[in-house]
Design a protein around this motif. Structure first.
Motif, PDB file in Angstrom:
ATOM      1  N   LEU A  59       0.831  -1.203   0.000  1.00  0.00           N
ATOM      2  CA  LEU A  59       0.000   0.000   0.000  1.00  0.00           C
ATOM      3  C   LEU A  59       0.871   1.261   0.000  1.00  0.00           C
ATOM      4  N   GLU A  60       1.933   1.247   0.782  1.00  0.00           N
ATOM      5  CA  GLU A  60       2.841   2.400   0.809  1.00  0.00           C
ATOM      6  C   GLU A  60       3.428   2.673  -0.575  1.00  0.00           C
ATOM      7  N   GLN A  61       3.737   1.636  -1.306  1.00  0.00           N
ATOM      8  CA  GLN A  61       4.340   1.817  -2.632  1.00  0.00           C
ATOM      9  C   GLN A  61       3.396   2.547  -3.578  1.00  0.00           C
ATOM     10  N   VAL A 100     -11.125 -15.374  10.694  1.00  0.00           N
ATOM     11  CA  VAL A 100     -12.566 -15.317  10.434  1.00  0.00           C
ATOM     12  C   VAL A 100     -12.968 -14.316   9.353  1.00  0.00           C
ATOM     13  N   LYS A 101     -12.221 -13.231   9.189  1.00  0.00           N
ATOM     14  CA  LYS A 101     -12.618 -12.263   8.158  1.00  0.00           C
ATOM     15  C   LYS A 101     -11.522 -11.248   7.902  1.00  0.00           C
ATOM     16  N   ARG A 102     -11.629 -10.573   6.765  1.00  0.00           N
ATOM     17  CA  ARG A 102     -10.747  -9.458   6.436  1.00  0.00           C
ATOM     18  C   ARG A 102     -11.221  -8.203   7.171  1.00  0.00           C
ATOM     19  N   ILE A 103     -10.287  -7.265   7.353  1.00  0.00           N
ATOM     20  CA  ILE A 103     -10.618  -6.010   8.023  1.00  0.00           C
ATOM     21  C   ILE A 103     -10.854  -4.938   6.971  1.00  0.00           C
ATOM     22  N   VAL A 104     -12.067  -4.431   6.927  1.00  0.00           N
ATOM     23  CA  VAL A 104     -12.413  -3.342   6.013  1.00  0.00           C
ATOM     24  C   VAL A 104     -11.978  -2.028   6.657  1.00  0.00           C
ATOM     25  N   ARG A 105     -11.245  -1.228   5.905  1.00  0.00           N
ATOM     26  CA  ARG A 105     -10.668  -0.013   6.458  1.00  0.00           C
ATOM     27  C   ARG A 105     -11.598   1.189   6.296  1.00  0.00           C
ATOM     28  N   CYS A 106     -11.623   2.019   7.349  1.00  0.00           N
ATOM     29  CA  CYS A 106     -12.521   3.173   7.400  1.00  0.00           C
ATOM     30  C   CYS A 106     -11.692   4.456   7.481  1.00  0.00           C
ATOM     31  N   PRO A 107     -12.349   5.642   7.524  1.00  0.00           N
ATOM     32  CA  PRO A 107     -11.614   6.904   7.560  1.00  0.00           C
ATOM     33  C   PRO A 107     -10.715   7.105   8.776  1.00  0.00           C
ATOM     34  N   ALA A 108     -10.821   6.248   9.797  1.00  0.00           N
ATOM     35  CA  ALA A 108      -9.893   6.363  10.924  1.00  0.00           C
ATOM     36  C   ALA A 108      -8.449   6.267  10.457  1.00  0.00           C
ATOM     37  N   THR A 109      -8.198   5.502   9.394  1.00  0.00           N
ATOM     38  CA  THR A 109      -6.826   5.312   8.914  1.00  0.00           C
ATOM     39  C   THR A 109      -6.288   6.548   8.198  1.00  0.00           C
ATOM     40  N   GLU A 110      -7.148   7.505   7.919  1.00  0.00           N
ATOM     41  CA  GLU A 110      -6.697   8.757   7.311  1.00  0.00           C
ATOM     42  C   GLU A 110      -5.951   9.626   8.317  1.00  0.00           C
ATOM     43  N   VAL A 111      -6.155   9.362   9.609  1.00  0.00           N
ATOM     44  CA  VAL A 111      -5.647  10.227  10.674  1.00  0.00           C
ATOM     45  C   VAL A 111      -4.201   9.887  11.012  1.00  0.00           C
ATOM     46  N   ASN A 112      -3.333  10.880  10.951  1.00  0.00           N
ATOM     47  CA  ASN A 112      -1.945  10.716  11.363  1.00  0.00           C
ATOM     48  C   ASN A 112      -1.910  10.567  12.891  1.00  0.00           C
ATOM     49  N   PRO A 113      -1.392   9.454  13.419  1.00  0.00           N
ATOM     50  CA  PRO A 113      -1.431   9.241  14.863  1.00  0.00           C
ATOM     51  C   PRO A 113      -0.545  10.188  15.663  1.00  0.00           C
ATOM     52  N   TRP A 133      -7.098   4.583  -1.633  1.00  0.00           N
ATOM     53  CA  TRP A 133      -5.960   3.991  -2.330  1.00  0.00           C
ATOM     54  C   TRP A 133      -6.115   2.479  -2.463  1.00  0.00           C
ATOM     55  N   LEU A 134      -6.621   1.826  -1.434  1.00  0.00           N
ATOM     56  CA  LEU A 134      -6.835   0.386  -1.509  1.00  0.00           C
ATOM     57  C   LEU A 134      -7.845   0.040  -2.611  1.00  0.00           C
ATOM     58  N   ARG A 135      -8.934   0.786  -2.660  1.00  0.00           N
ATOM     59  CA  ARG A 135      -9.953   0.506  -3.675  1.00  0.00           C
ATOM     60  C   ARG A 135      -9.420   0.771  -5.081  1.00  0.00           C
ATOM     61  N   GLU A 136      -8.708   1.881  -5.251  1.00  0.00           N
ATOM     62  CA  GLU A 136      -8.240   2.262  -6.587  1.00  0.00           C
ATOM     63  C   GLU A 136      -7.165   1.316  -7.124  1.00  0.00           C
ATOM     64  N   HIS A 137      -6.279   0.849  -6.241  1.00  0.00           N
ATOM     65  CA  HIS A 137      -5.123   0.081  -6.706  1.00  0.00           C
ATOM     66  C   HIS A 137      -5.259  -1.428  -6.517  1.00  0.00           C
ATOM     67  N   PHE A 138      -6.122  -1.837  -5.584  1.00  0.00           N
ATOM     68  CA  PHE A 138      -6.208  -3.268  -5.296  1.00  0.00           C
ATOM     69  C   PHE A 138      -7.629  -3.825  -5.410  1.00  0.00           C
ATOM     70  N   GLY A 139      -8.601  -2.953  -5.642  1.00  0.00           N
ATOM     71  CA  GLY A 139      -9.962  -3.425  -5.847  1.00  0.00           C
ATOM     72  C   GLY A 139     -10.715  -3.812  -4.596  1.00  0.00           C
ATOM     73  N   HIS A 140     -10.214  -3.406  -3.442  1.00  0.00           N
ATOM     74  CA  HIS A 140     -10.895  -3.660  -2.168  1.00  0.00           C
ATOM     75  C   HIS A 140     -10.440  -2.594  -1.180  1.00  0.00           C
ATOM     76  N   ALA A 141     -11.083  -2.534  -0.021  1.00  0.00           N
ATOM     77  CA  ALA A 141     -10.700  -1.564   1.014  1.00  0.00           C
ATOM     78  C   ALA A 141     -10.188  -2.267   2.263  1.00  0.00           C
ATOM     79  N   ASP A 142      -9.574  -3.435   2.084  1.00  0.00           N
ATOM     80  CA  ASP A 142      -9.212  -4.283   3.212  1.00  0.00           C
ATOM     81  C   ASP A 142      -7.703  -4.288   3.473  1.00  0.00           C
ATOM     82  N   LEU A 143      -7.356  -4.304   4.771  1.00  0.00           N
ATOM     83  CA  LEU A 143      -5.954  -4.475   5.173  1.00  0.00           C
ATOM     84  C   LEU A 143      -5.956  -5.157   6.530  1.00  0.00           C
TER      85      LEU A 143
END
Length: 254
Positions: free
Chosen positions: A149-151, A194-207, A219-229
């Motif tokens: 994802l970073e790449q 049990v399942k993949r983790i669907v990512r939400c806007p919380a990951t937009e926040v710089n900790p 970025w996940l949806r555009e480059h990998f076709g899903h929103a999971d990490l």
């Protein structure tokens, strides 16, 4: 694959606490993980009859980026929680008394500012986890997937944006998605994915800065076709896990 880091998050939306090792129990989360939360004044959560409700009922990074600036530290032995909020004196209060919980709620409500709804409450319920999912699970991220994802993002992404319990190195990007329904050995514990983790806007926040300076779900949806990490896994057999331990898939792929 190898465990690189282990984290718990005693208060939903607040500071990650690094652990060198921890014991896992069947059917449970990491000890103290998401044990507490700040319930908004209009929250449907009832501590006397705890049931899972969506994260918007609580202070959470998805809706309240400013919580990233609150530094917290929990002592499970004494029950004390320390809060350090920019511009305010440190708060040291007991999570075990009405007075302590009220003091914590006041401090976090002030940190939320206009994002606080009604009169928020600092809550817990024995045996309840304020996780994003109803099932009690351990969250795991393969660092190879994060690096992929970073790449495509063209920027480094702090792993703590994703607030997982366990980060592992080795393996191919997205290999963990092939483990759904399968069993893994993590240190001395046995888990079922049990399942993949669907990512939400919380990951937009710089900790570190609390700024929304990245767009992992897009970025996940555009480059990998899903929103999971990452993946969720339930503990089947307990045991110790520690930094440096191995993760192995135990059953053959069906």
């Amino acid at each position: 694959m190898r465990i690189e880091t282990i984290y718990r998050y005693p208060v939903k939306g607040l500071t990650a606490e690094a652990m060198e090792e921890v014991g896992l129990t069947p059917g449970a989360t990491l000890p103290e993980d998401r044990r507490f939360a700040l319930a908004q004044g209009d929250s449907a959560f009832n501590p006397d009859a705890p049931a899972w409700v969506p994260k918007r009922n609580f202070g959470c990074l998805m809706a309240n980026a400013r919580l990233a600036l609150v530094h917290s530290a929990f002592d499970a032995r004494t029950g004390e929680l320390v809060l350090r909020i920019p511009g305010s004196a440190p708060v040291i209060a007991s999570t075990r008394t009405d007075e302590g919980r009220a003091a914590i709620a006041r401090a976090l409500t002030a940190a939320l500012g206009e994002e606080a709804r009604g009169t928020p409450r600092f809550v817990e319920a024995p045996g309840h986890s304020f996780s994003d999912v109803a099932k009690k699970v351990v969250s795991i991220i393969g660092l190879s997937s994060l690096h992929a994802l970073e790449q495509v993002a063209g920027m480094p992404l702090d792993p703590l944006r994703f607030r997982a319990n366990v980060y592992v190195s080795g393996g191919k990007p997205w290999a963990e998605f092939d483990w759904i329904g399968r069993e893994i050995l993590l240190g001395q514990a046995r888990l079922r994915v049990v399942k993949r983790i669907v990512r939400c806007p919380a990951t937009e926040v710089n900790p570190l800065t609390a700024e929304r300076d990245a767009q992992p779900p897009r970025w996940l949806r555009e480059h990998f076709g899903h929103a999971d990490l990452g993946i969720y896994a339930e503990v089947l057999e307990g045991g110790r896990i520690a930094v440096g331990d191995a993760l192995e898939v135990t059953d053959p792929e069906g």
